[in-house]
Motif scaffolding. Structure first.
Motif, PDB file in Angstrom:
ATOM      1  N   ASN A   1       0.801  -1.220   0.000  1.00 51.93           N
ATOM      2  CA  ASN A   1       0.000   0.000   0.000  1.00 51.93           C
ATOM      3  C   ASN A   1       0.835   1.271   0.000  1.00 51.93           C
ATOM      4  O   ASN A   1       0.480   2.239  -0.674  1.00 51.93           O
ATOM      5  CB  ASN A   1      -0.977  -0.026   1.176  1.00 51.93           C
ATOM      6  CG  ASN A   1      -2.091  -1.013   0.931  1.00 51.93           C
ATOM      7  OD1 ASN A   1      -2.906  -0.821   0.043  1.00 51.93           O
ATOM      8  ND2 ASN A   1      -2.110  -2.097   1.680  1.00 51.93           N
ATOM      9  N   ILE A   2       1.949   1.275   0.716  1.00 53.22           N
ATOM     10  CA  ILE A   2       2.813   2.465   0.694  1.00 53.22           C
ATOM     11  C   ILE A   2       3.393   2.658  -0.702  1.00 53.22           C
ATOM     12  O   ILE A   2       3.470   3.780  -1.194  1.00 53.22           O
ATOM     13  CB  ILE A   2       3.932   2.364   1.756  1.00 53.22           C
ATOM     14  CG1 ILE A   2       3.370   2.703   3.123  1.00 53.22           C
ATOM     15  CG2 ILE A   2       5.079   3.306   1.430  1.00 53.22           C
ATOM     16  CD1 ILE A   2       4.387   2.717   4.238  1.00 53.22           C
ATOM     17  N   SER A   3       3.782   1.580  -1.345  1.00 51.36           N
ATOM     18  CA  SER A   3       4.314   1.684  -2.708  1.00 51.36           C
ATOM     19  C   SER A   3       3.297   2.343  -3.634  1.00 51.36           C
ATOM     20  O   SER A   3       3.629   3.231  -4.417  1.00 51.36           O
ATOM     21  CB  SER A   3       4.674   0.303  -3.251  1.00 51.36           C
ATOM     22  OG  SER A   3       5.702  -0.271  -2.502  1.00 51.36           O
ATOM     23  N   ARG A   4       2.066   1.908  -3.530  1.00 51.18           N
ATOM     24  CA  ARG A   4       1.016   2.472  -4.378  1.00 51.18           C
ATOM     25  C   ARG A   4       0.750   3.937  -4.031  1.00 51.18           C
ATOM     26  O   ARG A   4       0.653   4.787  -4.915  1.00 51.18           O
ATOM     27  CB  ARG A   4      -0.279   1.669  -4.244  1.00 51.18           C
ATOM     28  CG  ARG A   4      -1.340   2.108  -5.260  1.00 51.18           C
ATOM     29  CD  ARG A   4      -2.720   1.619  -4.910  1.00 51.18           C
ATOM     30  NE  ARG A   4      -3.176   2.066  -3.602  1.00 51.18           N
ATOM     31  CZ  ARG A   4      -3.580   3.317  -3.321  1.00 51.18           C
ATOM     32  NH1 ARG A   4      -3.556   4.252  -4.242  1.00 51.18           N
ATOM     33  NH2 ARG A   4      -3.998   3.634  -2.110  1.00 51.18           N
ATOM     34  N   ILE A   5       0.670   4.246  -2.758  1.00 55.03           N
ATOM     35  CA  ILE A   5       0.399   5.625  -2.332  1.00 55.03           C
ATOM     36  C   ILE A   5       1.498   6.560  -2.815  1.00 55.03           C
ATOM     37  O   ILE A   5       1.221   7.636  -3.353  1.00 55.03           O
ATOM     38  CB  ILE A   5       0.244   5.703  -0.794  1.00 55.03           C
ATOM     39  CG1 ILE A   5      -1.028   4.978  -0.349  1.00 55.03           C
ATOM     40  CG2 ILE A   5       0.224   7.155  -0.322  1.00 55.03           C
ATOM     41  CD1 ILE A   5      -1.105   4.718   1.147  1.00 55.03           C
TER      42      ILE A   5
ATOM     43  N   THR B   1      11.307   3.588  -5.098  1.00 57.69           N
ATOM     44  CA  THR B   1      11.041   2.167  -4.900  1.00 57.69           C
ATOM     45  C   THR B   1      11.092   1.840  -3.415  1.00 57.69           C
ATOM     46  O   THR B   1      12.072   2.157  -2.746  1.00 57.69           O
ATOM     47  CB  THR B   1      12.089   1.310  -5.636  1.00 57.69           C
ATOM     48  OG1 THR B   1      12.136   1.712  -7.004  1.00 57.69           O
ATOM     49  CG2 THR B   1      11.755  -0.160  -5.547  1.00 57.69           C
ATOM     50  N   VAL B   2      10.037   1.235  -2.921  1.00 59.30           N
ATOM     51  CA  VAL B   2      10.021   0.755  -1.539  1.00 59.30           C
ATOM     52  C   VAL B   2      10.594  -0.653  -1.577  1.00 59.30           C
ATOM     53  O   VAL B   2      10.011  -1.551  -2.172  1.00 59.30           O
ATOM     54  CB  VAL B   2       8.594   0.751  -0.955  1.00 59.30           C
ATOM     55  CG1 VAL B   2       8.604   0.221   0.466  1.00 59.30           C
ATOM     56  CG2 VAL B   2       7.995   2.148  -1.004  1.00 59.30           C
ATOM     57  N   VAL B   3      11.761  -0.832  -0.955  1.00 57.52           N
ATOM     58  CA  VAL B   3      12.447  -2.123  -1.047  1.00 57.52           C
ATOM     59  C   VAL B   3      12.261  -2.991   0.185  1.00 57.52           C
ATOM     60  O   VAL B   3      12.514  -4.192   0.139  1.00 57.52           O
ATOM     61  CB  VAL B   3      13.954  -1.950  -1.341  1.00 57.52           C
ATOM     62  CG1 VAL B   3      14.162  -1.394  -2.724  1.00 57.52           C
ATOM     63  CG2 VAL B   3      14.623  -1.086  -0.315  1.00 57.52           C
TER      64      VAL B   3
END
Length: 112
Positions: free
Chosen positions: A16-20, A34-36
């Protein structure tokens, strides 16, 4: 069982954080973010979010931390958990560290 629950929550946060970030955070629209990884504390009150940027890492990390309240609010509306953890964004430097190790190993190999 507790670890599985924690990992599931970390996965939910990561997705969800990646999408937000990619769709809703306006001050990062011009940067590939990029959230890794996610590391959630055992009491679920803090969450370290490891990110990489295509450029200007420090400046964009500041922007992301400024938007953390907004991101947390968006997460709360999506996840419907009783408590959403505080978000702490950090730059993931694993790739740079691995390159440095590889360079050192190459130097050692050349010396032999």
């Amino acid at each position: 069982m507790q670890n599985i629950k924690l990992e599931k929550r970390e996965q939910d946060i990561l997705i969800n954080i990646s999408r937000i970030i990619s769709e809703e955070v306006q001050n990062l629209k011009d940067v590939l973010t990029t959230v890794v990884g996610i590391k959630l504390s055992s009491d679920l009150s803090h969450c370290n979010v490891y990110v990489t940027f295509s450029k200007n890492s420090k400046k964009n990390l500041e922007r992301l931390n400024q938007a953390s309240g907004y991101i947390k609010k968006q997460l709360s509306s999506i996840l419907k958990w009783r408590k959403i953890p505080s978000l702490h964004f950090k730059i993931d430097d694993t790739f740079e560290k691995s390159l440095k190790i590889e360079q050192i190993l190459e130097e050692i190999k050349k010396e032999k």
